[in-house]
Design a protein around this motif. Sequence first.
Motif, mmCIF file in Angstrom:
data_model
loop_
_atom_site.group_PDB
_atom_site.id
_atom_site.type_symbol
_atom_site.label_atom_id
_atom_site.label_comp_id
_atom_site.label_asym_id
_atom_site.label_seq_id
_atom_site.Cartn_x
_atom_site.Cartn_y
_atom_site.Cartn_z
ATOM 1 N N THR A 127 0.808 -1.216 0.000
ATOM 2 C CA THR A 127 0.000 0.000 0.000
ATOM 3 C C THR A 127 0.841 1.266 0.000
ATOM 4 O O THR A 127 0.471 2.249 -0.625
ATOM 5 C CB THR A 127 -0.940 0.024 1.209
ATOM 6 N N ASN A 128 1.966 1.268 0.716
ATOM 7 C CA ASN A 128 2.808 2.456 0.780
ATOM 8 C C ASN A 128 4.263 2.032 0.946
ATOM 9 O O ASN A 128 4.784 1.998 2.058
ATOM 10 C CB ASN A 128 2.364 3.360 1.934
ATOM 11 N N PRO A 129 4.963 1.709 -0.141
ATOM 12 C CA PRO A 129 6.320 1.177 -0.044
ATOM 13 C C PRO A 129 7.323 2.141 0.589
ATOM 14 O O PRO A 129 8.209 1.724 1.314
ATOM 15 C CB PRO A 129 6.719 0.864 -1.475
ATOM 16 N N ASN A 130 7.184 3.442 0.319
ATOM 17 C CA ASN A 130 8.128 4.413 0.883
ATOM 18 C C ASN A 130 8.027 4.443 2.402
ATOM 19 O O ASN A 130 9.043 4.468 3.101
ATOM 20 C CB ASN A 130 7.862 5.813 0.325
ATOM 21 N N LYS A 131 6.820 4.454 2.918
ATOM 22 C CA LYS A 131 6.616 4.462 4.360
ATOM 23 C C LYS A 131 7.128 3.160 4.978
ATOM 24 O O LYS A 131 7.711 3.161 6.060
ATOM 25 C CB LYS A 131 5.129 4.643 4.661
ATOM 26 N N PHE A 132 6.919 2.044 4.286
ATOM 27 C CA PHE A 132 7.379 0.747 4.781
ATOM 28 C C PHE A 132 8.900 0.737 4.929
ATOM 29 O O PHE A 132 9.429 0.331 5.958
ATOM 30 C CB PHE A 132 6.943 -0.362 3.824
ATOM 31 N N VAL A 133 9.619 1.223 3.903
ATOM 32 C CA VAL A 133 11.081 1.237 3.947
ATOM 33 C C VAL A 133 11.571 2.182 5.042
ATOM 34 O O VAL A 133 12.481 1.851 5.802
ATOM 35 C CB VAL A 133 11.663 1.632 2.574
ATOM 36 N N TYR A 134 10.962 3.365 5.141
ATOM 37 C CA TYR A 134 11.356 4.328 6.173
ATOM 38 C C TYR A 134 11.188 3.736 7.566
ATOM 39 O O TYR A 134 12.092 3.804 8.397
ATOM 40 C CB TYR A 134 10.533 5.608 6.042
#
Length: 78
Positions: free
Chosen positions: A40-47
């Motif tokens: 759903t939100n890859p950038n937030k997951f990585v952060y």
Amino acid sequence: MKFGLRIPSITKRIAARTSVKRIVQNKLGLKAPRGYGWITNPNKFVYNKVYNKTSRGCLVTLFIFAVIPLVLLLLIST
């Protein structure tokens, strides 16, 4: 970073609960299961993954500075 007490905003709370995106997701069943944040939100997951691996909680610091020296002091004195 903000320091001090958290002051909740009633307007932001109401806006989040009545947003169009939330209504569509809940009514149509478009919500992803728990653990699928990388979809759903890859950038937030990585952060969040990097942040959780590299930071530590406040209790860890308290443990390092308070409990460990106390234990060492007790071991030395006996």
